[in-house]
Design a protein around this motif. Structure first.
Motif, mmCIF file in Angstrom:
data_model
loop_
_atom_site.group_PDB
_atom_site.id
_atom_site.type_symbol
_atom_site.label_atom_id
_atom_site.label_comp_id
_atom_site.label_asym_id
_atom_site.label_seq_id
_atom_site.Cartn_x
_atom_site.Cartn_y
_atom_site.Cartn_z
ATOM 1 N N GLY A 31 0.778 -1.233 0.000
ATOM 2 C CA GLY A 31 0.000 0.000 0.000
ATOM 3 C C GLY A 31 0.806 1.277 0.000
ATOM 4 O O GLY A 31 0.231 2.372 0.067
ATOM 5 N N ALA A 32 2.124 1.171 -0.071
ATOM 6 C CA ALA A 32 2.950 2.378 -0.151
ATOM 7 C C ALA A 32 2.886 2.958 -1.558
ATOM 8 O O ALA A 32 2.527 2.281 -2.523
ATOM 9 N N ARG A 33 3.239 4.232 -1.682
ATOM 10 C CA ARG A 33 3.365 4.890 -2.979
ATOM 11 C C ARG A 33 4.850 5.020 -3.269
ATOM 12 O O ARG A 33 5.595 5.559 -2.461
ATOM 13 N N VAL A 34 5.262 4.504 -4.417
ATOM 14 C CA VAL A 34 6.682 4.260 -4.661
ATOM 15 C C VAL A 34 7.167 4.993 -5.903
ATOM 16 O O VAL A 34 6.475 5.041 -6.928
ATOM 17 N N CYS A 35 8.386 5.529 -5.808
ATOM 18 C CA CYS A 35 9.075 6.053 -6.983
ATOM 19 C C CYS A 35 10.427 5.356 -7.069
ATOM 20 O O CYS A 35 11.195 5.365 -6.103
ATOM 21 N N ILE A 36 10.664 4.706 -8.206
ATOM 22 C CA ILE A 36 11.938 4.016 -8.389
ATOM 23 C C ILE A 36 12.811 4.817 -9.348
ATOM 24 O O ILE A 36 12.343 5.334 -10.353
ATOM 25 N N GLY A 37 14.081 4.924 -8.994
ATOM 26 C CA GLY A 37 15.041 5.610 -9.847
ATOM 27 C C GLY A 37 16.060 4.633 -10.371
ATOM 28 O O GLY A 37 16.486 3.716 -9.659
ATOM 29 N N ASP A 38 16.455 4.814 -11.620
ATOM 30 C CA ASP A 38 17.470 3.955 -12.212
ATOM 31 C C ASP A 38 18.188 4.755 -13.292
ATOM 32 O O ASP A 38 17.613 5.699 -13.853
ATOM 33 N N LEU A 39 19.417 4.370 -13.568
ATOM 34 C CA LEU A 39 20.174 5.080 -14.594
ATOM 35 C C LEU A 39 19.418 5.095 -15.917
ATOM 36 O O LEU A 39 19.429 6.084 -16.645
ATOM 37 N N SER A 40 18.763 3.996 -16.229
ATOM 38 C CA SER A 40 17.896 3.951 -17.402
ATOM 39 C C SER A 40 16.490 4.350 -16.983
ATOM 40 O O SER A 40 15.767 3.566 -16.358
ATOM 41 N N GLY A 41 16.096 5.564 -17.324
ATOM 42 C CA GLY A 41 14.744 5.989 -17.025
ATOM 43 C C GLY A 41 13.714 5.115 -17.713
ATOM 44 O O GLY A 41 12.640 4.846 -17.164
ATOM 45 N N HIS A 42 14.057 4.646 -18.915
ATOM 46 C CA HIS A 42 13.154 3.759 -19.646
ATOM 47 C C HIS A 42 12.910 2.475 -18.861
ATOM 48 O O HIS A 42 11.759 2.048 -18.681
ATOM 49 N N ASP A 43 13.979 1.849 -18.369
ATOM 50 C CA ASP A 43 13.824 0.618 -17.593
ATOM 51 C C ASP A 43 13.028 0.869 -16.314
ATOM 52 O O ASP A 43 12.214 0.034 -15.903
ATOM 53 N N ALA A 44 13.271 2.011 -15.674
ATOM 54 C CA ALA A 44 12.537 2.338 -14.452
ATOM 55 C C ALA A 44 11.046 2.475 -14.734
ATOM 56 O O ALA A 44 10.204 1.984 -13.971
ATOM 57 N N ARG A 45 10.701 3.105 -15.840
ATOM 58 C CA ARG A 45 9.276 3.284 -16.173
ATOM 59 C C ARG A 45 8.624 1.962 -16.562
ATOM 60 O O ARG A 45 7.460 1.704 -16.208
ATOM 61 N N VAL A 46 9.362 1.116 -17.275
ATOM 62 C CA VAL A 46 8.821 -0.200 -17.628
ATOM 63 C C VAL A 46 8.549 -1.006 -16.366
ATOM 64 O O VAL A 46 7.484 -1.617 -16.209
ATOM 65 N N THR A 47 9.510 -1.027 -15.451
ATOM 66 C CA THR A 47 9.320 -1.752 -14.190
ATOM 67 C C THR A 47 8.142 -1.188 -13.419
ATOM 68 O O THR A 47 7.323 -1.948 -12.874
ATOM 69 N N ALA A 48 8.027 0.125 -13.363
ATOM 70 C CA ALA A 48 6.921 0.754 -12.626
ATOM 71 C C ALA A 48 5.571 0.295 -13.158
ATOM 72 O O ALA A 48 4.628 0.049 -12.389
ATOM 73 N N ARG A 49 5.458 0.173 -14.483
ATOM 74 C CA ARG A 49 4.188 -0.258 -15.080
ATOM 75 C C ARG A 49 3.872 -1.715 -14.752
ATOM 76 O O ARG A 49 2.703 -2.120 -14.761
ATOM 77 N N GLN A 50 4.892 -2.499 -14.452
ATOM 78 C CA GLN A 50 4.702 -3.927 -14.185
ATOM 79 C C GLN A 50 4.352 -4.209 -12.728
ATOM 80 O O GLN A 50 3.935 -5.333 -12.407
ATOM 81 N N LEU A 51 4.521 -3.232 -11.866
ATOM 82 C CA LEU A 51 4.299 -3.444 -10.439
ATOM 83 C C LEU A 51 2.890 -3.013 -10.030
ATOM 84 O O LEU A 51 2.275 -2.168 -10.685
ATOM 85 N N PRO A 52 2.375 -3.578 -8.948
ATOM 86 C CA PRO A 52 1.027 -3.222 -8.499
ATOM 87 C C PRO A 52 0.992 -1.855 -7.820
ATOM 88 O O PRO A 52 2.033 -1.309 -7.446
ATOM 89 N N GLY A 53 -0.203 -1.315 -7.678
ATOM 90 C CA GLY A 53 -0.364 -0.087 -6.902
ATOM 91 C C GLY A 53 0.171 1.146 -7.591
ATOM 92 O O GLY A 53 0.255 1.233 -8.818
#
Length: 277
Positions: A31-53
């Motif tokens: 139930g947390a709200r999460v922001c992930i950072g990665d050197l590849s912004g593209h990879d970070a956004r792809v991962t974000a779309r794959q995760l719940p919440g």
């Protein structure tokens, strides 16, 4: 899973894959709200779309002050003030100390040590002003041990523990918690080709669960597996000769383990050729 995490704003560095991804996943599922950072912004956004919440992905280079500041500012603009920062980004070169390229030395210091220092320095003042917050750093069993073949990597992790020990005392009584997670070898790309020694190979979920747990029950040092910490302290009470014998039986020789490992070479060529978070 306890709902203590519901609504928390969590920022995770190096979050597109491996341990960082699993940490983000477990926080988001709680139930947390999460922001992930990665050197590849593209990879970070792809991962974000794959995760719940509620999960967002952003470009982040932890070795760059403006990039880290922008990541935290974006997180706050999207989700609110950061309640939890997880310093997870890390890189590792393995081999004999006298064959380590200077670029590898500089990269490990920049990401593993200075990246943590930068994150703490940027996020802790706001937490102190709000009288709440938690900074969790994924260090390593190498914060206490020094496997052959990981001399500089171990130095950066020793440095992280030393730095956070001092900052923790400065923040005493402010409401800001600091925690250091010190896992053994984890089944990720960073550790490819290395040996586990006497300890079992860990999974990224083991580390993520430890992070979730330390938010529920704050404490400074967490070893994975849990018995490693007490054993290291006990070994420290032995005379040097006996201590050396005990640690040589338990701690792997990574120079020997990674010799002729094509997978290890491929990983190191990539992280040395371009910045990696």
């Amino acid at each position: 899973m306890k709902r203590i995490h519901a609504g928390l704003v969590v920022a995770v560095t190096g979050g597109a894959a491996g341990i960082g991804r699993e940490i983000a996943h477990q926080f988001a599922a709680a139930g947390a709200r999460v922001c992930i950072g990665d050197l590849s912004g593209h990879d970070a956004r792809v991962t974000a779309r794959q995760l719940p919440g509620t999960v967002h992905g952003c470009e982040l280079d932890v070795t760059d002050e403006r990039s880290f500041h922008s990541f935290l500012a974006t997180t706050e603009a999207l989700l609110g003030p950061v309640d939890v920062l997880v310093n997870n980004a890390g890189v590792m070169w393995v081999g004999a100390f006298d064959s380590e390229p200077d670029t590898a030395t500089a990269r490990m210091i920049a990401v593993n040590l200075h990246g943590v220092i930068r994150g703490v320095r940027l996020v802790a003042p706001g937490m102190r002003a709000r009288k709440r917050g938690h900074i969790v750093t994924i260090a390593s069993a190498a914060s206490r041990l020094s496997p052959p073949g990981e001399a500089t990597y171990a130095a950066t992790k020793h440095g992280v523990l030393g730095y956070l020990t001092a900052v923790r005392e400065e923040l005493r009584g402010t409401g800001v918690q600091l925690s250091v997670i010190m896992p053994g070898v984890v089944d990720t790309e960073l550790a490819v080709g290395t040996a586990t020694g006497a300890a079992k190979l860990l999974d990224p979920t083991d580390v993520a669960r430890a992070v979730i747990d330390v938010i529920e029950r704050p404490r400074f040092e967490v070893s994975l597996p849990a018995y490693v910490g007490p054993l290291v302290h006990l070994a420290g009470l032995l005379p040097q000769r006996l201590r050396d014998l005990a640690l040589r039986r338990a701690v792997p020789d990574q120079v020997a383990a990674t010799r002729s490992s094509a997978a290890r070479t491929a990983y190191e060529n990539r992280v040395l050729r371009e910045p990696d978070a």
